[in-house]
Scaffold this active site. Structure first.
Site, PDB file in Angstrom:
ATOM      1  N   ASP A  32      29.002 -14.800  -7.268  1.00 27.71           N
ATOM      2  CA  ASP A  32      29.527 -15.920  -6.492  1.00 27.71           C
ATOM      3  C   ASP A  32      28.574 -16.124  -5.322  1.00 27.71           C
ATOM      4  O   ASP A  32      27.747 -15.268  -5.020  1.00 27.71           O
ATOM      5  CB  ASP A  32      30.953 -15.635  -6.001  1.00 27.71           C
ATOM      6  CG  ASP A  32      31.741 -16.913  -5.732  1.00 27.71           C
ATOM      7  OD1 ASP A  32      31.245 -17.777  -4.975  1.00 27.71           O
ATOM      8  OD2 ASP A  32      32.854 -17.050  -6.281  1.00 27.71           O
ATOM      9  N   ILE A  33      28.737 -17.265  -4.648  1.00 24.03           N
ATOM     10  CA  ILE A  33      27.894 -17.537  -3.489  1.00 24.03           C
ATOM     11  C   ILE A  33      28.408 -16.806  -2.253  1.00 24.03           C
ATOM     12  O   ILE A  33      27.682 -16.635  -1.272  1.00 24.03           O
ATOM     13  CB  ILE A  33      27.820 -19.064  -3.230  1.00 24.03           C
ATOM     14  CG1 ILE A  33      26.639 -19.393  -2.307  1.00 24.03           C
ATOM     15  CG2 ILE A  33      29.145 -19.603  -2.695  1.00 24.03           C
ATOM     16  CD1 ILE A  33      26.350 -20.880  -2.210  1.00 24.03           C
ATOM     17  N   ASP A  46      23.399 -18.166  -5.483  1.00 26.00           N
ATOM     18  CA  ASP A  46      23.685 -19.593  -5.396  1.00 26.00           C
ATOM     19  C   ASP A  46      23.391 -20.210  -6.758  1.00 26.00           C
ATOM     20  O   ASP A  46      22.280 -20.071  -7.289  1.00 26.00           O
ATOM     21  CB  ASP A  46      22.795 -20.214  -4.317  1.00 26.00           C
ATOM     22  CG  ASP A  46      23.092 -21.680  -4.056  1.00 26.00           C
ATOM     23  OD1 ASP A  46      23.760 -22.326  -4.892  1.00 26.00           O
ATOM     24  OD2 ASP A  46      22.641 -22.188  -3.015  1.00 26.00           O
ATOM     25  N   SER A 107      38.050 -29.725 -16.155  1.00 29.70           N
ATOM     26  CA  SER A 107      39.261 -30.040 -15.400  1.00 29.70           C
ATOM     27  C   SER A 107      39.983 -31.233 -16.005  1.00 29.70           C
ATOM     28  O   SER A 107      39.350 -32.155 -16.545  1.00 29.70           O
ATOM     29  CB  SER A 107      38.895 -30.367 -13.947  1.00 29.70           C
ATOM     30  OG  SER A 107      39.999 -30.902 -13.244  1.00 29.70           O
ATOM     31  N   TYR A 133      33.894 -35.056  -8.109  1.00 27.44           N
ATOM     32  CA  TYR A 133      34.158 -33.743  -8.712  1.00 27.44           C
ATOM     33  C   TYR A 133      34.405 -33.887 -10.211  1.00 27.44           C
ATOM     34  O   TYR A 133      33.820 -33.157 -11.020  1.00 27.44           O
ATOM     35  CB  TYR A 133      35.367 -33.111  -8.029  1.00 27.44           C
ATOM     36  CG  TYR A 133      36.013 -31.991  -8.794  1.00 27.44           C
ATOM     37  CD1 TYR A 133      35.435 -30.726  -8.835  1.00 27.44           C
ATOM     38  CD2 TYR A 133      37.204 -32.189  -9.482  1.00 27.44           C
ATOM     39  CE1 TYR A 133      36.015 -29.690  -9.546  1.00 27.44           C
ATOM     40  CE2 TYR A 133      37.799 -31.164 -10.191  1.00 27.44           C
ATOM     41  CZ  TYR A 133      37.201 -29.919 -10.225  1.00 27.44           C
ATOM     42  OH  TYR A 133      37.785 -28.901 -10.930  1.00 27.44           O
ATOM     43  N   LYS A 137      32.346 -32.591 -13.680  1.00 23.63           N
ATOM     44  CA  LYS A 137      32.916 -31.830 -14.793  1.00 23.63           C
ATOM     45  C   LYS A 137      32.589 -32.484 -16.128  1.00 23.63           C
ATOM     46  O   LYS A 137      32.331 -31.795 -17.120  1.00 23.63           O
ATOM     47  CB  LYS A 137      34.426 -31.676 -14.606  1.00 23.63           C
ATOM     48  CG  LYS A 137      34.803 -30.750 -13.460  1.00 23.63           C
ATOM     49  CD  LYS A 137      34.224 -29.352 -13.676  1.00 23.63           C
ATOM     50  CE  LYS A 137      34.502 -28.392 -12.566  1.00 23.63           C
ATOM     51  NZ  LYS A 137      33.909 -27.058 -12.793  1.00 23.63           N
TER      52      LYS A 137
END
Length: 259
Positions: A32-33, A46, A107, A133, A137
């Site tokens: 994860d970042i 990243d 999503s 967003y 996706k």
């Protein structure tokens, strides 16, 4: 032992999945970042840093569970870096490393501009993204189609629905129990032949807005539904009128993030 590369491993779903993979004795390389709140072992990287992703993908990776990226509407540059460049880096790095399976977290917001009255919808419904967003996706879903057809990578796109605790009549129709989602991911990881599939990550809810075709789900069926949840005193509240018409809720009615 080959590792499963789990991106977004410090987020709410990623944290749950790290726990479930550990319980199942599955070898996972979590990334994860940001460091996780629970102090778990997560490699910081990243998604927009191609060299960092290449390094991770070289560590005996057998499959990728790609949860990482922005999970909400954000300014364009943040979406571009994390969800578009980051997802491209995952697929291209997997191709170069010979990794042949990717589970991709999409999503239900890719259908968010449909009216609630149009439900239930299946995977053949016209895509109508409700946000930048959601557009990102769809980019990932289309990229997975390319990398399956051209490069032979098995891909499962999971259009994740509401995987958090529901709070309204709207939420209980799109609720996804996290253990149902975990079992769907396992089905994608363990299928002898994954191919290319798109499945809604949704539990067995009364009045569900999304339905799956049995030939897409690899034998997975949800074991939970929102009917098992404790009903609040006075019943589930109605959603605010402004978010009740379109399936994307607040995503669908919100203006451009940068205005």
């Amino acid at each position: 032992m080959p590792n499963i590369l789990l991106t977004g491993a410090a987020g709410r779903l990623g944290t749950h999945f790290r726990s479930r993979f550990a319980e199942a004795g599955r070898a996972v390389l979590a990334t994860d970042i940001a460091a996780p709140a629970d102090g778990g072992s997560v490699v910081l990287a990243d998604l927009a840093d191609r060299a960092a992703i290449d390094d991770l993908m070289q560590q005996d990776i057998s499959a990728v569970v790609h949860l990482g990226g922005m999970a909400n509407e954000k300014p364009w540059q943040a979406i571009l870096d994390a969800n578009i460049a980051g997802t491209y880096n995952i697929f291209e790095s997997a191709r170069k490393a010979g990794v042949k399976r990717v589970i991709y977290a999409s999503s239900y917001h890719v259908l968010g501009m449909h009216e609630v009255a149009a439900a239930p919808l299946d995977r053949h419904a016209e895509v109508r993204p409700d946000s930048l967003y959601a557009v990102s996706k769809l980019f990932g879903e289309n990229l997975s189609r390319l990398y399956h057809d051209k490069f032979g990578i098995g891909c499962l796109n999971i259009r994740i629905c509401a995987a958090n605790n529901p709070g309204s009549q709207r939420d209980i129709r799109i609720w996804c129990d996290r253990d149902d989602l975990w079992r769907l991911v396992l089905a994608g990881l363990d299928a002898p032949e994954l191919g290319y599939r798109t499945v809604f990550g949704i539990s067995d809810n009364a009045g569900a807005w999304y339905v799956n075709e049995a030939d897409q789900t690899l034998g997975w069926t949800p074991e939970h539904g929102s009917g098992e949840l404790p009903v609040p005193a006075g019943g589930w509240p109605a959603p605010d009128p402004e978010v009740a018409v379109l399936q994307g809720g607040g995503f669908a009615v919100r203006g451009h993030f940068e205005d």
